[in-house]
Write a protein that holds these residues in place. Structure first.
Motif, PDB file in Angstrom:
ATOM      1  N   GLN A  39       3.247   2.066  -4.169  1.00 22.11           N
ATOM      2  CA  GLN A  39       4.261   1.045  -4.463  1.00 22.11           C
ATOM      3  C   GLN A  39       3.697  -0.344  -4.222  1.00 22.11           C
ATOM      4  O   GLN A  39       2.932  -0.567  -3.273  1.00 22.11           O
ATOM      5  CB  GLN A  39       5.497   1.273  -3.574  1.00 22.11           C
ATOM      6  N   THR A  46       3.282  -6.722  -1.041  1.00 22.92           N
ATOM      7  CA  THR A  46       3.218  -5.620  -0.087  1.00 22.92           C
ATOM      8  C   THR A  46       2.843  -4.353  -0.845  1.00 22.92           C
ATOM      9  O   THR A  46       3.446  -4.038  -1.873  1.00 22.92           O
ATOM     10  CB  THR A  46       4.568  -5.424   0.621  1.00 22.92           C
ATOM     11  N   GLU A  72       0.368   0.561   5.066  1.00 24.92           N
ATOM     12  CA  GLU A  72       1.044  -0.531   4.363  1.00 24.92           C
ATOM     13  C   GLU A  72       0.208  -1.795   4.536  1.00 24.92           C
ATOM     14  O   GLU A  72      -0.317  -2.064   5.615  1.00 24.92           O
ATOM     15  CB  GLU A  72       2.451  -0.725   4.918  1.00 24.92           C
ATOM     16  N   TYR A  73       0.077  -2.570   3.452  1.00 23.37           N
ATOM     17  CA  TYR A  73      -0.770  -3.759   3.463  1.00 23.37           C
ATOM     18  C   TYR A  73      -0.039  -4.920   2.809  1.00 23.37           C
ATOM     19  O   TYR A  73       0.911  -4.734   2.048  1.00 23.37           O
ATOM     20  CB  TYR A  73      -2.072  -3.511   2.685  1.00 23.37           C
ATOM     21  N   GLN A  74      -0.548  -6.128   3.090  1.00 20.23           N
ATOM     22  CA  GLN A  74      -0.117  -7.315   2.371  1.00 20.23           C
ATOM     23  C   GLN A  74      -1.344  -7.998   1.796  1.00 20.23           C
ATOM     24  O   GLN A  74      -2.435  -7.952   2.381  1.00 20.23           O
ATOM     25  CB  GLN A  74       0.635  -8.280   3.285  1.00 20.23           C
ATOM     26  N   MET A 103       0.921  -4.423  10.143  1.00 18.64           N
ATOM     27  CA  MET A 103       0.544  -4.427   8.725  1.00 18.64           C
ATOM     28  C   MET A 103      -0.691  -5.320   8.529  1.00 18.64           C
ATOM     29  O   MET A 103      -0.719  -6.453   8.990  1.00 18.64           O
ATOM     30  CB  MET A 103       1.711  -4.953   7.863  1.00 18.64           C
ATOM     31  N   LYS A 124       2.226  -0.223  -0.475  1.00 18.87           N
ATOM     32  CA  LYS A 124       2.397   0.994   0.316  1.00 18.87           C
ATOM     33  C   LYS A 124       1.526   2.082  -0.282  1.00 18.87           C
ATOM     34  O   LYS A 124       1.550   2.330  -1.483  1.00 18.87           O
ATOM     35  CB  LYS A 124       3.862   1.429   0.329  1.00 18.87           C
ATOM     36  N   THR A 125       0.757   2.731   0.586  1.00 11.38           N
ATOM     37  CA  THR A 125      -0.093   3.833   0.153  1.00 11.38           C
ATOM     38  C   THR A 125       0.369   5.115   0.826  1.00 11.38           C
ATOM     39  O   THR A 125       1.353   5.121   1.578  1.00 11.38           O
ATOM     40  CB  THR A 125      -1.567   3.569   0.517  1.00 11.38           C
ATOM     41  N   ASN A 126      -0.336   6.194   0.601  1.00 13.24           N
ATOM     42  CA  ASN A 126      -0.012   7.454   1.253  1.00 13.24           C
ATOM     43  C   ASN A 126      -0.413   7.469   2.721  1.00 13.24           C
ATOM     44  O   ASN A 126      -0.123   8.425   3.437  1.00 13.24           O
ATOM     45  CB  ASN A 126      -0.694   8.620   0.532  1.00 13.24           C
TER      46      ASN A 126
END
Length: 332
Positions: A99, A113, A120-122, A1, A115-117
Motif C-alpha cells: 500500500q 507512507t 512501514e516507511y515514509q 517508522m 506499507k509492506t509485508n
C-alpha cells in the motif's frame, strides 16, 4: 517508522541503476524487492542467452565482462550481484509493497507512507521499477491449473523422455522447445500465429524452423490449446480439435506488468489497450507528484518497447529531477 528521501520499488537492473544514482547524489534511499536480487532475471531459463551485448546491460559505469559477446543469465546474475555488493547498495529483499498513501505535512511538504509485508516507511520520493515478469498471460482453458502446466521454464533435463507441449512462438517458447528436444523430449509446439515470431533471436530462428521442417519437432500453427487433462491435451486447429498424448505443458504465453498496483495508488493509465501509465518522458514523473516510473513498466502492456539497455537512462532523468542538479550521464 523509517523515513527516506527516496524509496525504490523493484530490485531489478533498473531499480539497481536508480539506487546507484541515488547513492551518488547522497540521498537517504532504500530499494524494496519482493523477491530475490534481480528476481526477474533469476526466473529466466537457466541456459538463456541475452540478445543484448554485455556493454548494453551495464549500469552505473561498472564494466560487465562476459565470455562471449552475448552474456548468459548466470553471467548477468553474477554481474548485478557484484554491483550490489561492491557498491553496498541499501536493499531489502523479500519485502513486497502492499500500500502507498500520500500524507502532506503542515509545511505542505509531500510525503508518502508505504506499507509492506514486513514494515512501514515514509518517503518524499518514490520510484516504481517493477518490470513485467510476475503475472503470466493465462490460456484460460480447462485444466490449466493442473500441476503439469507451467508458465515458467527453468531447465530442460526435467523433461527428458517426456511428451512436452510448448505454447508460444517467441524467444522463451523457442528456447524451451529446442532445449527440451535436445534432452530427449518429444516436443509439440502450439502457435497461435502462422509462423515463428519475428523477434526470435537470429541464431535460434533458423534452428527451430529447420527442426519443424524436418518433423523432429511437431508444430500446430494458427492453433491454440483447448483443454488440458492429466495424460493428454486438446488442440484447436484450423481443421478442428486434435487430441494428443501429453505429460507436460510449458505455456510461454508472455507476461504483463502489475498495472492494477499503479491504478490502486492513483496513477492514471491510457484508455486504449496499451494502458500506458501517465508520466513525463523528460523526468519520468507520474501524475502523482514525486512518484516516478523507471524501466519496462513505463510501456504499459507494450512490454517489448523497453529493455534494460534503453531504460538505464531513466535513473539519470529521475535523479536530475529530484536533486535539481545536472548528473554525469553514463555512456548509455
Amino acid at each position: 517508522m523509517q523515513h527516506y528521501d527516496l524509496i525504490i520499488i523493484g530490485g531489478g537492473p533498473i531499480g539497481l541503476a536508480c539506487g546507484l544514482e541515488a547513492q551518488s547524489a547522497g540521498l537517504n534511499y532504500v530499494i524494496l524487492e519482493k523477491g530475490c536480487l534481480v528476481n526477474s532475471l533469476y526466473n529466466y531459463p537457466a541456459n538463456m542467452t541475452f540478445f543484448s551485448t554485455s556493454d548494453r546491460l551495464e549500469i552505473g559505469d561498472v564494466p560487465f565482462v562476459s565470455n562471449n559477446a552475448k552474456p548468459t543469465r548466470s553471467e548477468a546474475l553474477e554481474y548485478y550481484r557484484r554491483v550490489a555488493i561492491h557498491r553496498k547498495l541499501h536493499i531489502k529483499l523479500f519485502e513486497s509493497v502492499e500500500q502507498i498513501s500520500r500524507t502532506n505535512q503542515e509545511n505542505d511538504e509531500i510525503n508518502y507512507t508505504l506499507k509492506t509485508n514486513k514494515a512501514e516507511y515514509q518517503a518524499q520520493h518514490i520510484i516504481i521499477a517493477t518490470g513485467f515478469y510476475d503475472i503470466p498471460y493465462l490460456m484460460n482453458v480447462p485444466g490449466e491449473d493442473l500441476p503439469k502446466v507451467t508458465h515458467y521454464y527453468e531447465e530442460p533435463h526435467f523433461y527428458a523422455l517426456q511428451k512436452v507441449a510448448v505454447v508460444g512462438a517467441n524467444n522463451s517458447a523457442v528456447d524451451a522447445a529446442l532445449e527440451t528436444w535436445r534432452k530427449g523430449a518429444e516436443v509439440t509446439m502450439i502457435i497461435r500465429q502462422s509462423e515463428i515470431g519475428s523477434r526470435v533471436k537470429y541464431w535460434a530462428k533458423p534452428d527451430i524452423e529447420n527442426r519443424i521442417k524436418e518433423g523432429t519437432i511437431k508444430a500446430y500453427f494458427n492453433s491454440e490449446v483447448a483443454a488440458v487433462r492429466q495424460d493428454e491435451i486438446d488442440i484447436k486447429t484450423p481443421e478442428g480439435i486434435v487430441t494428443i498424448q501429453n505429460d507436460y505443458v510449458i505455456a510461454m504465453t508472455g507476461y504483463q506488468p502489475n498495472l492494477d498496483f499503479l491504478r490502486k495508488i492513483g496513477i492514471t493509465l491510457s484508455n486504449d489497450e496499451v494502458l500506458k501509465p501517465t508520466y513525463d518522458e523528460e523526468t519520468q514523473e507520474t501524475n502523482l507528484p514525486n512518484v516516478y516510473l523507471a524501466g519496462v513498466i513505463c510501456g504499459g502492456m507494450n512490454t517489448h518497447s523497453l529493455f534494460i539497455e534503453n531504460s538505464r537512462i531513466h535513473a539519470v532523468k529521475i535523479l536530475q529531477k529530484i536533486t535539481g542538479k545536472e548528473i554525469h550521464q553514463p555512456n548509455y
